[in-house]
Design an enzyme around this catalytic site. Structure first.
Site, mmCIF file in Angstrom:
data_model
loop_
_atom_site.group_PDB
_atom_site.id
_atom_site.type_symbol
_atom_site.label_atom_id
_atom_site.label_comp_id
_atom_site.label_asym_id
_atom_site.label_seq_id
_atom_site.Cartn_x
_atom_site.Cartn_y
_atom_site.Cartn_z
ATOM 1 N N LEU A 88 -45.419 44.003 73.008
ATOM 2 C CA LEU A 88 -44.745 45.067 73.742
ATOM 3 C C LEU A 88 -43.970 45.980 72.808
ATOM 4 C CD1 LEU A 88 -41.425 44.428 73.881
ATOM 5 C CD2 LEU A 88 -42.238 42.607 75.386
ATOM 6 N N CYS A 115 -51.495 56.431 75.031
ATOM 7 C CA CYS A 115 -52.162 55.499 75.946
ATOM 8 C C CYS A 115 -53.246 56.163 76.779
ATOM 9 C CB CYS A 115 -51.139 54.815 76.851
ATOM 10 S SG CYS A 115 -49.817 53.986 75.951
ATOM 11 N N GLY A 168 -55.940 48.825 74.520
ATOM 12 C CA GLY A 168 -55.201 50.069 74.681
ATOM 13 C C GLY A 168 -55.665 51.159 73.748
ATOM 14 N N GLY A 174 -49.660 46.055 74.822
ATOM 15 C CA GLY A 174 -51.026 46.040 74.305
ATOM 16 C C GLY A 174 -51.234 44.743 73.549
ATOM 17 N N HIS A 219 -45.026 53.524 66.963
ATOM 18 C CA HIS A 219 -43.938 52.577 66.732
ATOM 19 C C HIS A 219 -43.018 53.163 65.677
ATOM 20 C CE1 HIS A 219 -45.979 49.611 69.103
ATOM 21 N NE2 HIS A 219 -46.991 49.499 68.267
ATOM 22 N N THR A 232 -50.674 54.867 70.399
ATOM 23 C CA THR A 232 -49.244 54.765 70.640
ATOM 24 C C THR A 232 -48.508 54.949 69.321
ATOM 25 O OG1 THR A 232 -47.528 53.527 71.819
ATOM 26 C CG2 THR A 232 -48.972 52.265 70.357
ATOM 27 N N ARG A 265 -55.884 45.437 68.980
ATOM 28 C CA ARG A 265 -55.332 45.181 70.307
ATOM 29 C C ARG A 265 -56.072 46.018 71.342
ATOM 30 N NH1 ARG A 265 -53.117 49.854 71.563
ATOM 31 N NH2 ARG A 265 -52.043 51.092 69.962
#
Length: 231
Positions: A155, A172, A79, A143, A84, A82, A77
């Protein structure tokens, strides 16, 4: 005017399994075998670095990472770095943009859907239009990848995760930006409410008429962690 779409919901699924499933769904969408798909899910703790991400943006050695219970994955992706994990609503969109829909409008639809779902006064898109902020703190991120006109990824909106995960990375590519959540900002972080609002907001903005579906039915094989059709 709306188009048919499918809504998938999964309780929790590993990142690698979900990424593989996205690729398979994208191939089906490109071939016209399924309509646009929105997939709402949650992951176990996972750090991901997009195409511009750097491993050094995660402040853990490989040994410390293994001991933390989280994993690290490089993904395709856009970006950078990040996280999750539990307490975060993730929404993946496998959509065909080839009829002339613009990528920027698609991203803006995702940010606006997060803003509505957060239901926090003052929550707004950032200057880069790729995230949602509350009081300068980052509440959600977008992203995506577009290949052959088909989108994947999507998202991530923080409902009530352990925010300490965000303190061990540069999220980010923005040093000093603090993460926040719906719960931390005094909102209602209930997953059913947030996910329903995300599905409704995305459907309206993308012009989709959603019907519930099961991931296993679409892919023809069981996927670890799948819950089946939406309620």
């Amino acid at each position: 005017m709306t188009r048919p779409g499918l809504l998938l919901r999964t309780e929790r699924i590993g990142y690698a399994e979900a990424w593989d499933a996205q690729r398979r769904l994208a191939a089906l969408r490109a071939a016209g075998e399924v309509p646009d798909v929105l997939w709402l899910l949650e992951h176990p703790p996972t750090f991901t670095a997009g195409r511009h991400g750097r491993r050094e943006d995660l402040f853990l050695s490989d040994e410390a990472l293994a001991g933390s219970g989280a994993t690290f994955v490089r993904v395709d992706r856009g970006g950078q770095m990040t996280w999750h994990g539990p307490g975060q609503s993730v929404g993946y969109a496998i959509c065909d943009l080839r009829p002339g829909r613009r990528v920027r409008a698609f991203v803006e639809a995702m940010v606006e859907a997060m803003r509505e779902a957060a239901a926090l006064p003052g929550a707004a898109a950032g200057d880069d239009a790729m995230g949602l902020y509350a009081g300068g703190r980052k509440l959600g991120s977008v992203g995506i990848r577009v290949a052959g006109g088909i989108t994947t990824h999507g998202l991530a909106l923080n409902r009530d995760p352990d925010l300490d995960w965000f303190r061990i990375m540069t999220a980010c590519g923005a040093p000093g930006v603090e993460a926040t959540s719906i719960a931390a900002e005094g909102g209602d972080p209930g997953r059913e409410r947030v996910d329903a609002a995300l599905a409704d907001g995305l459907a309206r903005r993308l012009g989709l008429r959603l019907e519930p579906a099961a991931l296993d039915d679409l892919l023809g094989a069981p996927t670890p962690g799948g819950r089946g059709a939406a309620d």
